[in-house]
Every structure is written in C-alpha cells, then in structure tokens.
Design an enzyme around this catalytic site. Structure first.
Site, short mmCIF file in Angstrom:
data_model
loop_
_atom_site.label_atom_id
_atom_site.label_comp_id
_atom_site.label_asym_id
_atom_site.label_seq_id
_atom_site.Cartn_x
_atom_site.Cartn_y
_atom_site.Cartn_z
N SER A 21 31.66 -37.62 -24.88
CA SER A 21 32.38 -38.76 -25.48
C SER A 21 33.73 -38.30 -26.00
O SER A 21 33.84 -37.20 -26.57
CB SER A 21 31.58 -39.35 -26.64
OG SER A 21 32.40 -40.23 -27.40
N TYR A 34 26.94 -38.97 -34.28
CA TYR A 34 27.12 -39.15 -32.84
C TYR A 34 28.21 -38.21 -32.30
O TYR A 34 28.04 -37.56 -31.27
CB TYR A 34 27.49 -40.61 -32.58
CG TYR A 34 27.87 -40.91 -31.14
CD1 TYR A 34 26.89 -41.07 -30.16
CD2 TYR A 34 29.21 -41.03 -30.76
CE1 TYR A 34 27.23 -41.33 -28.85
CE2 TYR A 34 29.55 -41.29 -29.45
CZ TYR A 34 28.56 -41.44 -28.50
OH TYR A 34 28.91 -41.69 -27.19
#
Ligand code: NAD
Length: 251
Positions: free
Chosen positions: A143, A156
């Site tokens: 990500s 995350y």
C-alpha cells in the site's frame, strides 16, 4: 494467445474488489486461477467462468496453516501447480480509521496477523512447490500508505510496511531459485469495499488533489503492473515495490 497461457495462479482475498478483478484479468490472459478468500468466492469465480475462463474457488484463511496446505494441494492436484502467487488478502476496506492511541493491542495484533504474518504463512506454504517446479512469480499487494503515513491507519500502514520488507527479504532468499518476488503499492483505489466504507470519504478529495494525475484511481489501474510482474517481462526484476498511485509520491 494469452500472456498467461499454461500458467496456474493463486490469489488470496479475491472474493471481491481488487482481488476479484485481478483474478479475472489473469484468467482472461489464459491462467487457471485458484480464487481464495475467507468469504464465499462464488461471485468472483462466476465472473470468470461466465466469460470462458478457468477458475476454482476455495475458502482459505491466510492465517490458518491447514487452509494453506489444502490450497497448495488443490492447486497442484487439480490445476497443475503454482506459477503465480498473488498475496492480496488484507483487512482494509472494513477498517475504521482512528488515532493510534485508540487502537488496542488486540486490534493491532489482528491487522498484523492477517496483513503481514499471512504473507509469511502463504509464502512458507507455497514456496516448496515453486522451487520444485523450477521457479515462479510472487506479487504482494502492499500500500502507498507506507510512503506517507496517513493519520488514522497506523496499524494498517505498519502491516503494509512489513509486506514491503518481506518482499525484499523473500526476493533475496529466492533469487537463486528463479522466483521473483515483487510488490505493488496502490494508492487509494475505488474498490467496492472502499466505496462502501464511509470512514474513508474524507481521504478522497485530498488524495486526488495530491496526485500528478488528478482523478480517482480504479482497480483497473493496477492490472498493467500486475501483468508486468506476472510475466517474463519482469524476469530480472525482484524485491521491488511498484508504486501505482497516479504520481502522489515519488519513491
Ligand atoms: P477488500 O477489503 O475489499 O479486500 C480484501 C479481501 O481480503 C476481502 O475479500 C476479505 O474477505 C479478504 N480477507 C480478509 N481477511 C482474510 C484472511 N484472513 N484470509 C483470506 N482473506 C482475507 O480490499 P480491496 O480494496 O479490494 O483491497 C485489496 C488489496 O489492496 C488489499 O491488500 C488492500 O490492503 C490493498 N490496497 C487497497 C487500497 C484501496 O484503496 N482499495 C489501497 C492500497 C492497498
């Protein structure tokens, strides 16, 4: 002729969203695809078989070693091996952004267990088969959050930083086995999960404004990078993370 004719691909977390689209794209290019997720994969598999592709669905939790052993068994006995492994499973679209000091230990551990340790577990399960076959391609879905550390997603972001780290380490350890391990770091992408998550709304407009290419990012924007990393075009590329974000950050 498809670019993945004769290949078998496994993808995790592919019941919906980016994973389901990647599964379909690989099948369209001729791969036999094992579509796995903790949720039902029926819809994703149907989208492939309805258009003439070959796919098999399977319930697999990436944190359960027994599920992963069964996944390898199905891939090798029913689909002919494991040429391509896409590690896409993640807890993401259901996340509720919150300040780091409100994230308790259990929530932090859960995100790390699925998003980071899950990649470790999948790799440990599949690599013997790839080595035996003489090589393979691994594509980890990381990500872009790793590069800029957005507020509200510290657990995350840490888990995806770990995915980038694992990509580098696994590439080193598998370089002489003809297995290339790379990652894609997407920017905020309008997957169905993201569209349904109102908690991410406030990130949309500033994200688009921060890009060189000022528009929403769609799951389709990831398919060119996926195909590059899944084919022989990338045979001398390993341990890298391709940043696909419309030019938000330069890495
Ligand atoms: P999503 O949440 O819709 O998809 C993730 C899938 O993983 C879901 O189908 C979920 O059921 C599955 N999953 C969750 N826990 C699992 C487990 N233990 N075992 C197996 N499967 C499990 O998200 P998405 O938007 O489609 O994102 C796909 C990938 O791209 C994820 O890795 C995500 O972190 C990454 N990503 C997404 C964006 C974005 O903006 N959409 C941006 C950067 C990275």
């Amino acid at each position: 002729m498809g670019r993945l004719d004769g290949k078998t691909a496994i993808i995790t977390g592919a019941a919906q969203g980016i994973g389901a689209l990647m599964a379909k794209a690989m099948a369209t290019e001729g791969a036999k695809v094992l579509v796995t997720d903790v949720q039902s994969t029926d819809r994703a598999v149907k989208a492939i078989t309805d258009t003439g592709g070959t796919a098999r669905g399977m319930k697999v939790d990436v944190t359960l070693n027994d599920d992963l052993a069964a996944m390898v068994e199905v891939a090798t006995t029913e689909l002919g091996g494991i040429d391509i492994m896409v590690n896409n499973a993640s807890i993401f679209a259901t996340l509720k952004p919150k300040p780091f000091f409100e994230i308790d230990d259990d929530e932090f551990d859960l995100i790390m267990r699925v998003n980071a340790r899950g990649v470790h577990q999948v790799m440990r399960a599949i690599v013997p088969t790839m080595i035996k076959a003489g090589g393979g391609k691994v594509i980890n879905i990381a990500s872009g959050t790793f590069y800029y550390g957005p507020p509200g997603l510290s657990h995350y972001t840490a888990s995806k930083g770990a995915v980038i780290a694992l990509t580098r380490c696994h590439a080193r350890e598998l370089g002489d086995k003809n297995i290339q391990v790379n990652a894609i770091a997407p920017g905020l992408t309008e997957s169905e999960g993201v569209i349904a998550n109102r908690g991410l709304d406030m990130a949309r407009a500033p994200t688009i404004a921060s890009r060189s290419i000022k528009r929403e990012m769609l799951p389709e924007d990831l398919l060119g990078s996926l195909m590059y990393l899944a084919t022989s075009d990338s045979n001398f590329v390993t341990g890298q993370t391709l940043n696909v974000d419309g030019g938000k950050v330069n890495v």
